[in-house]
Design a protein around this motif. Sequence first.
Motif, mmCIF file in Angstrom:
data_model
loop_
_atom_site.group_PDB
_atom_site.id
_atom_site.type_symbol
_atom_site.label_atom_id
_atom_site.label_comp_id
_atom_site.label_asym_id
_atom_site.label_seq_id
_atom_site.Cartn_x
_atom_site.Cartn_y
_atom_site.Cartn_z
ATOM 1 N N LEU A 1 0.823 -1.202 0.000
ATOM 2 C CA LEU A 1 0.000 0.000 0.000
ATOM 3 C C LEU A 1 0.864 1.261 0.000
ATOM 4 O O LEU A 1 1.921 1.307 0.620
ATOM 5 C CB LEU A 1 -0.937 -0.004 1.208
ATOM 6 C CG LEU A 1 -1.871 -1.218 1.301
ATOM 7 C CD1 LEU A 1 -2.768 -1.118 2.518
ATOM 8 C CD2 LEU A 1 -2.708 -1.359 0.032
ATOM 9 N N PHE A 2 0.376 2.283 -0.689
ATOM 10 C CA PHE A 2 1.152 3.499 -0.884
ATOM 11 C C PHE A 2 0.753 4.614 0.082
ATOM 12 O O PHE A 2 1.429 5.628 0.165
ATOM 13 C CB PHE A 2 0.978 4.016 -2.317
ATOM 14 C CG PHE A 2 1.282 2.978 -3.371
ATOM 15 C CD1 PHE A 2 2.274 2.027 -3.171
ATOM 16 C CD2 PHE A 2 0.580 2.950 -4.550
ATOM 17 C CE1 PHE A 2 2.557 1.073 -4.138
ATOM 18 C CE2 PHE A 2 0.852 2.004 -5.522
ATOM 19 C CZ PHE A 2 1.839 1.061 -5.318
ATOM 20 N N GLN B 1 -0.252 -1.721 -15.814
ATOM 21 C CA GLN B 1 0.453 -2.153 -17.006
ATOM 22 C C GLN B 1 1.760 -2.830 -16.610
ATOM 23 O O GLN B 1 2.262 -2.644 -15.497
ATOM 24 C CB GLN B 1 0.785 -0.951 -17.907
ATOM 25 C CG GLN B 1 -0.412 -0.216 -18.458
ATOM 26 C CD GLN B 1 -0.997 -0.900 -19.686
ATOM 27 O OE1 GLN B 1 -0.712 -2.072 -19.961
ATOM 28 N NE2 GLN B 1 -1.815 -0.186 -20.430
ATOM 29 N N TYR B 2 2.315 -3.614 -17.536
ATOM 30 C CA TYR B 2 3.663 -4.158 -17.384
ATOM 31 C C TYR B 2 4.442 -3.716 -18.608
ATOM 32 O O TYR B 2 4.173 -4.159 -19.731
ATOM 33 C CB TYR B 2 3.638 -5.677 -17.273
ATOM 34 C CG TYR B 2 5.003 -6.274 -16.991
ATOM 35 C CD1 TYR B 2 5.501 -6.307 -15.689
ATOM 36 C CD2 TYR B 2 5.790 -6.777 -18.014
ATOM 37 C CE1 TYR B 2 6.756 -6.845 -15.414
ATOM 38 C CE2 TYR B 2 7.040 -7.322 -17.757
ATOM 39 C CZ TYR B 2 7.510 -7.353 -16.452
ATOM 40 O OH TYR B 2 8.751 -7.882 -16.192
ATOM 41 N N ILE B 3 5.397 -2.781 -18.413
ATOM 42 C CA ILE B 3 6.095 -2.152 -19.528
ATOM 43 C C ILE B 3 7.592 -2.118 -19.235
ATOM 44 O O ILE B 3 8.008 -1.659 -18.158
ATOM 45 C CB ILE B 3 5.593 -0.713 -19.766
ATOM 46 C CG1 ILE B 3 4.080 -0.706 -20.084
ATOM 47 C CG2 ILE B 3 6.357 -0.052 -20.900
ATOM 48 C CD1 ILE B 3 3.485 0.685 -20.154
ATOM 49 N N ASN B 4 8.376 -2.588 -20.181
ATOM 50 C CA ASN B 4 9.837 -2.498 -20.082
ATOM 51 C C ASN B 4 10.373 -3.003 -18.743
ATOM 52 O O ASN B 4 11.251 -2.387 -18.127
ATOM 53 C CB ASN B 4 10.300 -1.055 -20.311
ATOM 54 C CG ASN B 4 10.041 -0.579 -21.721
ATOM 55 O OD1 ASN B 4 9.889 -1.384 -22.639
ATOM 56 N ND2 ASN B 4 9.965 0.730 -21.901
ATOM 57 N N GLY B 5 9.817 -4.115 -18.263
ATOM 58 C CA GLY B 5 10.316 -4.715 -17.032
ATOM 59 C C GLY B 5 9.779 -4.100 -15.760
ATOM 60 O O GLY B 5 10.241 -4.444 -14.663
ATOM 61 N N ASN B 6 8.792 -3.212 -15.867
ATOM 62 C CA ASN B 6 8.218 -2.577 -14.685
ATOM 63 C C ASN B 6 6.706 -2.762 -14.635
ATOM 64 O O ASN B 6 6.021 -2.664 -15.662
ATOM 65 C CB ASN B 6 8.510 -1.064 -14.678
ATOM 66 C CG ASN B 6 9.931 -0.749 -14.276
ATOM 67 O OD1 ASN B 6 10.378 -1.156 -13.201
ATOM 68 N ND2 ASN B 6 10.648 -0.036 -15.128
ATOM 69 N N TYR B 7 6.206 -3.025 -13.432
ATOM 70 C CA TYR B 7 4.779 -2.944 -13.180
ATOM 71 C C TYR B 7 4.447 -1.474 -12.964
ATOM 72 O O TYR B 7 5.153 -0.767 -12.225
ATOM 73 C CB TYR B 7 4.389 -3.751 -11.945
ATOM 74 C CG TYR B 7 4.594 -5.237 -12.114
ATOM 75 C CD1 TYR B 7 3.589 -6.026 -12.652
ATOM 76 C CD2 TYR B 7 5.792 -5.838 -11.742
ATOM 77 C CE1 TYR B 7 3.777 -7.388 -12.823
ATOM 78 C CE2 TYR B 7 5.991 -7.194 -11.908
ATOM 79 C CZ TYR B 7 4.973 -7.971 -12.447
ATOM 80 O OH TYR B 7 5.169 -9.308 -12.614
ATOM 81 N N PRO C 1 6.074 -6.652 -7.648
ATOM 82 C CA PRO C 1 4.988 -6.130 -6.806
ATOM 83 C C PRO C 1 5.384 -5.901 -5.360
ATOM 84 O O PRO C 1 4.828 -5.019 -4.705
ATOM 85 C CB PRO C 1 3.914 -7.216 -6.931
ATOM 86 C CG PRO C 1 4.186 -7.884 -8.220
ATOM 87 C CD PRO C 1 5.684 -7.878 -8.362
ATOM 88 N N ASP C 2 6.333 -6.687 -4.847
ATOM 89 C CA ASP C 2 6.695 -6.548 -3.437
ATOM 90 C C ASP C 2 7.890 -5.617 -3.229
ATOM 91 O O ASP C 2 8.410 -5.494 -2.123
ATOM 92 C CB ASP C 2 6.977 -7.907 -2.814
ATOM 93 C CG ASP C 2 8.014 -8.712 -3.590
ATOM 94 O OD1 ASP C 2 8.594 -8.160 -4.551
ATOM 95 O OD2 ASP C 2 8.233 -9.873 -3.241
ATOM 96 N N ALA C 3 8.332 -4.930 -4.288
ATOM 97 C CA ALA C 3 9.442 -3.991 -4.170
ATOM 98 C C ALA C 3 8.927 -2.622 -3.709
ATOM 99 O O ALA C 3 7.720 -2.408 -3.569
ATOM 100 C CB ALA C 3 10.159 -3.861 -5.506
ATOM 101 N N ASN C 4 9.832 -1.694 -3.477
ATOM 102 C CA ASN C 4 9.446 -0.318 -3.189
ATOM 103 C C ASN C 4 9.052 0.365 -4.497
ATOM 104 O O ASN C 4 9.848 0.416 -5.439
ATOM 105 C CB ASN C 4 10.600 0.435 -2.529
ATOM 106 C CG ASN C 4 10.897 -0.072 -1.135
ATOM 107 O OD1 ASN C 4 9.993 -0.460 -0.399
ATOM 108 N ND2 ASN C 4 12.175 -0.089 -0.768
ATOM 109 N N GLY D 1 -3.111 1.337 -3.092
ATOM 110 C CA GLY D 1 -1.928 0.593 -3.497
ATOM 111 C C GLY D 1 -2.259 -0.657 -4.265
ATOM 112 O O GLY D 1 -3.273 -0.732 -4.944
ATOM 113 N N ILE D 2 -1.399 -1.649 -4.128
ATOM 114 C CA ILE D 2 -1.487 -2.879 -4.900
ATOM 115 C C ILE D 2 -1.787 -4.052 -3.981
ATOM 116 O O ILE D 2 -1.199 -4.197 -2.916
ATOM 117 C CB ILE D 2 -0.153 -3.155 -5.622
ATOM 118 C CG1 ILE D 2 0.105 -2.073 -6.671
ATOM 119 C CG2 ILE D 2 -0.154 -4.523 -6.284
ATOM 120 C CD1 ILE D 2 -0.907 -2.062 -7.772
#
Length: 468
Positions: A116-117, A130-136, A150-153, A442-443
């Motif tokens: 959560l943000f 989206q999932y773009i260029n290696g990033n969610y 998803p579990d990163a900062n 958040g996610i």
Amino acid sequence: MGYLDNSGLSYLWGKIKTALGGKQDKESSVSVPGSGALSMSETLGSGPYTIEFTEEAGSGESSGESFAIGDVRLTTKTELGENWVLANGTIISAEDYPKYVEEFPFKFRTSYKENLFGETSGPSGNSVLQYINGNYICVFQNKIYYASSPDANWTESVIIPAGSSGTINDFLFANGYYVAASQFYDSDHWVSRVWYASDLNGPWSAVDVHQSTGTGSYGRSVQYINGQFVLMTSETVNSVAKYYFYTAQSPDGAWAAIPMDFIPRVWRIVYAEGKYVLCVMQQDENSTWHVGLKYASSLNGPWEYQDVCERKNSYSPNLFTYLNGKYLIFQKYVETAASYNAILFSDSIGGEWTFSELSLRDGTISAVVYEGGMYYAAFCGFKTVSSSTTYYLGCVFSEDLQNWEIGYITSLAGAVSSCGLLVHDYFLICSAQPNASPVNNGIRYYDMRFRKLPTINIAGVNTFIKVG
């Protein structure tokens, strides 16, 4: 402790009995040569079943028996060689043990994680994942968050400046640009504004594509088709809705307007079989509503119409796409105060359309993917009973689009679910918790790697499974 459905229980029970020398179901304690005594308790009913194993002391030496793939071996040894895997509830690699995966049944997990943000404003408009260029990438109103896992900062990147009245409705990467479509109120008028940057951190530039003289101008979707950016936007003037395509070779270039004389029901356009295709609802001469498709070889038309089905009750198409060589229309409808989901699909625009009900209530399909011979559809939704609202997240799956199973479904109190994404081993939900203080946006995400990896549903110490 492990959990199995009926088919999983029957299969596993037969394997366990084989491994234990054919002991009967009702025995509460059995002896395994070289492995001590095994106490067993079980509860049987309509399911799901729970089987609990507790191992007692034993020598753990192998007695030389012959075992087949999937057989269970209980022992006090800590290692039995490369053909055995210590289970204890762990996950077995499908790539390492393909024969075992083929023989052993497995089901979806039900647990989820969250990242959560702590935002102060919730999802609005068409929140985007989206999932773009290696990033969610997760869109919340006027900014994006992105992370490699998803579990990163998650890193925040503000697109629409704070204090401005604007909401991002769609996001993509194409032709070297990250591009966002938005609706924006600029002092005294509404505009459809496109934001673009060559890096996720910006700087973000903006171009006003459409200015409305009415009550709104909504940049609903942006896509990259046949070497050009395509923006779909709408406005409302004197209570009349009007829709437009805008096209440009580059987001910072000139955008050309193409008015539409019909109203699309699902705002994203599909390009397939050399045609631009839109899902619409249209009335016939008897004022009966139909679900259909508008299609053309060029965005400038002429547009042809293909009827799909007569609208029944309150059918409402909510997702239209082209996937695995098929046109898919997901729609939600209501019968006798209960909501359901269904899908219509066909191999071609003018082909035969098949109707299939998902038997899924209290949710709306928000995303669908095809992977490994299976269709996976994410859903989000809510139900209000006596002023109490429960929100739902989940996933359903099918091999043939006609027989659907629920992979998992989770209910959350006080969590607004706005959109789902299924990609690269994770299913993510973009959501907010309005009942929390401050609001936690958040996610929420599920680890989907178990789609390929069976869960060994056996509890207990030093339980081995034959895998080769």
